[in-house]
Design a protein around this motif. Structure first.
Motif, short mmCIF file in Angstrom:
data_model
loop_
_atom_site.label_atom_id
_atom_site.label_comp_id
_atom_site.label_asym_id
_atom_site.label_seq_id
_atom_site.Cartn_x
_atom_site.Cartn_y
_atom_site.Cartn_z
N UNK A 257 0.82 -1.22 0.00
CA UNK A 257 0.00 0.00 0.00
C UNK A 257 0.86 1.27 0.00
N UNK A 258 2.00 1.20 -0.65
CA UNK A 258 2.88 2.36 -0.75
C UNK A 258 3.15 2.65 -2.24
N UNK A 259 2.99 3.89 -2.62
CA UNK A 259 3.27 4.27 -4.00
C UNK A 259 4.76 4.48 -4.20
N UNK A 260 5.26 4.06 -5.33
CA UNK A 260 6.66 4.28 -5.66
C UNK A 260 6.94 5.76 -5.91
N UNK A 261 8.11 6.20 -5.50
CA UNK A 261 8.55 7.55 -5.85
C UNK A 261 9.02 7.55 -7.31
N UNK A 262 8.58 8.55 -8.04
CA UNK A 262 8.96 8.69 -9.46
C UNK A 262 8.54 7.47 -10.26
N UNK A 263 7.34 6.99 -9.98
CA UNK A 263 6.83 5.79 -10.64
C UNK A 263 6.55 6.05 -12.11
N UNK A 264 6.67 5.02 -12.96
CA UNK A 264 6.27 5.18 -14.37
C UNK A 264 4.77 5.45 -14.45
N UNK A 265 4.34 6.00 -15.55
CA UNK A 265 2.96 6.49 -15.67
C UNK A 265 1.92 5.39 -15.48
N UNK A 266 2.25 4.16 -15.89
CA UNK A 266 1.24 3.11 -15.78
C UNK A 266 0.91 2.76 -14.33
N UNK A 267 1.80 3.10 -13.39
CA UNK A 267 1.58 2.81 -11.97
C UNK A 267 1.01 4.00 -11.21
N UNK A 268 1.06 5.19 -11.79
CA UNK A 268 0.82 6.41 -11.03
C UNK A 268 -0.56 6.49 -10.39
N UNK A 269 -1.58 5.95 -11.03
CA UNK A 269 -2.94 6.10 -10.52
C UNK A 269 -3.40 4.95 -9.64
N UNK A 461 11.28 0.83 -4.11
CA UNK A 461 10.27 1.87 -3.92
C UNK A 461 10.67 3.24 -4.48
N UNK A 462 11.96 3.47 -4.62
CA UNK A 462 12.43 4.81 -5.00
C UNK A 462 13.17 4.74 -6.34
#
Length: 549
Positions: A257-269, A461-462
């Motif tokens: 339940x943690x969003x990646x920092x600087x994630x690629x666009x397909x993961x962002x939402x 994660x980063x």
């Protein structure tokens, strides 16, 4: 290339290692005439039982006491990865020892670039570890899942799709639900219903044990693959396990339940809601329950090996076609990413010469299983394979690998895929990735990139690709291009061994020198053996460490 398992004369060894640090890699062929002669001289070829499960993540092993016991009894590969985190491409690679860019099996179905019919149409079924071992005098059998889109036929009209390389088989098409399926048993199709004894994992377990009993009684060396459809969706356990582990939840690891920092666009939402978490917790419980029958199958097979008197001459290999994520990186249930959850899977081996409790740190891949089986059996494996034998690694050998390739392509929409329409995470855009022990580099076809420093960010994660120098990126892209284009053992061995930085070259040299010093000490001790292992390479220790250009 693989180094010797044992050393007899090591005069000047350290000097040889350092002098070879800039030499070009020499191709390593896993099965040579010396191996075959050694096996023949022993009078008894070893048997091999290969258990290949479906979508099993590493976090499920703790619920499998028999597999955990195997880890204590034998070797565990700590850095073993699949070249594509999708069922059919991974299985095609396991069978052939070739990367997906060489098999051209990139999806699960013929309509999108994969599946059984493409596998057979490209004559890949004629060139597998099964055909290698069959040609070497092995009796072969496969039970369970073969390839996506394989059809067994019906009881009235059996399929003529008899699998090449296998003397016996018991194969299903859609056995994911565990019940109500057709099983092609050596050309005769039998329908299994919904009775408790019809549970597919139990059926192939019984048939596998019967095969072992017969082959052992006739004194034939055998290769048996047991491939249950679980813990793949819809995660149906055996009835006896339905009510176990009722309080389990999907592991709340650091990336859950943690969003990646600087994630690629397909993961962002991507976002985990309460209902999604609840659904995944129930799915995780079901996945654990399905592994219990797999673990019991392995225990029963081991018991049959003992009863048949061949346990001491049998290798048991346990692995999965790919991993699985459930909540990590804020992604709901799924696979196909380059994250460790999806590409890192268990590889556990027990057998005649496997020391107890060994943890192998060298990089291994599913491209290596064909060469490994050929090595153990003394079978001829063509140099056109991309992998190499892992057998020397559990006896102290090393390889020169700096990184491995992960590929993903062509799975955007596939209505025939078994996961289509089911609760799962988005499918990533096409990408290729390099996986090193200490970092992960992903390059998407749309131009986006990821880079994770696994020494400081083990949960990936980063994304620090923006901090990587242009020179470093150019080197990574060059290394990635080399591996994506490699074909055959010589080219791929060279591509895997090329360091991506000067510091990695220095690390490789230090590892080679440390191994040389260790072997020198062993060879001069009173207990040092004077007989090299049959799988020993004739290549000087440390040879082939490339330059850092």
């Amino acid at each position: 290339m693989l180094k010797k398992r044992a050393v007899t004369v090591v005069a000047g060894l350290t000097v040889a290692v350092l002098a070879a640090c800039s030499a070009p890699p020499t191709p390593s062929v896993s099965s040579v005439e010396g191996d075959q002669a050694a096996v023949a001289a022993s009078g008894s070829k070893p048997n091999i039982v290969f258990v290949l499960v479906d979508d099993l993540a590493t976090n499920l092993v703790e619920y499998m006491p028999t597999v955990k016991a195997m880890q204590d009894e034998g070797a565990s590969f700590e850095n073993y990865f699949v070249s594509n985190s999708l069922c059919c491409p991974s299985r095609a690679t396991i069978f052939t020892g070739r990367y997906p860019h060489n098999t051209e099996i990139i999806t699960n179905t013929a309509a999108t670039g994969g599946g059984y019919y493409m596998f057979k149409g490209r004559a890949l079924d004629q060139d597998t570890f099964a055909t290698d071992l069959q040609a070497a005098g092995y009796r072969t059998a496969m039970m369970g899942k073969y390839m996506n889109e394989y059809q067994p036929g019906s009881p009235k009209k059996p399929s003529a799709n008899n699998p090449a390389g296998w003397d016996e088989w018991a194969l299903a098409a859609s056995g994911y639900a565990g019940f109500n399926y057709n099983l092609n048993q050596n050309g005769e199709v039998v329908h299994y219903g919904r009775a408790e004894q019809d549970y597919l994992t139990d059926v192939i377990s019984e048939r596998g044990q019967d095969f072992i009993k017969r082959a052992a009684a006739e004194g034939e060396p055998f290769m048996l693959e047991l491939a249950p459809f679980t813990p793949h969706k819809p995660y149906v356990p055996a009835p006896r396990h339905e009510n176990l582990y009722n309080d389990l939840k999907a592991p709340r690891v650091a990336s859950y339940d943690k969003k990646n920092k600087n994630a690629p666009s397909w993961m962002a939402s991507q976002k985990l809601t309460g209902p999604r978490k609840k659904k995944m917790d129930e799915q995780f419980r079901q996945r654990v329950r399905t592994t219990l029958s797999i673990d019991e199958m392995i225990a029963d097979v081991k018991a049959q090996l003992r009863e048949s008197g061949v346990a001491d001459n049998t290798y048991i290999v346990f692995s999965s076609d790919n991993g699985y994520h459930m909540g990590e990186h804020s992604l709901i249930s799924g696979k196909m990413t380059a994250f460790s959850t999806d590409i890192q899977v268990p590889l556990v081996v027990t057998g005649p010469d496997v020391p107890a409790g060994v943890k192998v740190e060298d990089l291994g891949s599913n491209i290596d299983l064909r060469s490994t089986f050929g090595d153990l059996a003394g079978a001829t494996v063509p140099a056109s394979v991309d992998g190499q034998s892992l057998a020397p690694l559990w006896s102290g050998g090393t390889n020169d690998r700096q990184h491995l390739l992960v590929e993903h392509k062509g799975m955007e929409v596939d209505k025939m895929d078994p996961d289509t329409g089911i609760f799962r995470s988005p499918i990533p855009p096409n990408y290729a990735a390099l996986r090193h022990r200490d970092w992960l580099y992903v390059k998407y076809n749309n131009g986006q990139r990821e880079y994770y420093d696994l020494t400081s960010d083990p949960y990936e994660m980063n994304n620090i690709v923006g901090k990587i120098t242009k020179k470093r990126l150019l080197t990574l892209d060059r290394r990635l291009k080399d591996v994506r284009q490699c074909a055959g053992q010589e080219q791929c061995t060279h591509a895997h061994a090329e360091p991506a930085s000067v510091s990695e070259l220095r690390q490789a040299r230090r590892r080679a020198k440390a191994k040389a010093d260790e072997l020198l000490e062993e060879s001069t001790s009173p207990s040092a053996t004077a007989t090299p292992s049959p799988s020993a390479s004739s290549t000087p220790l440390g040879a082939g460490l490339p330059s850092a250009n």
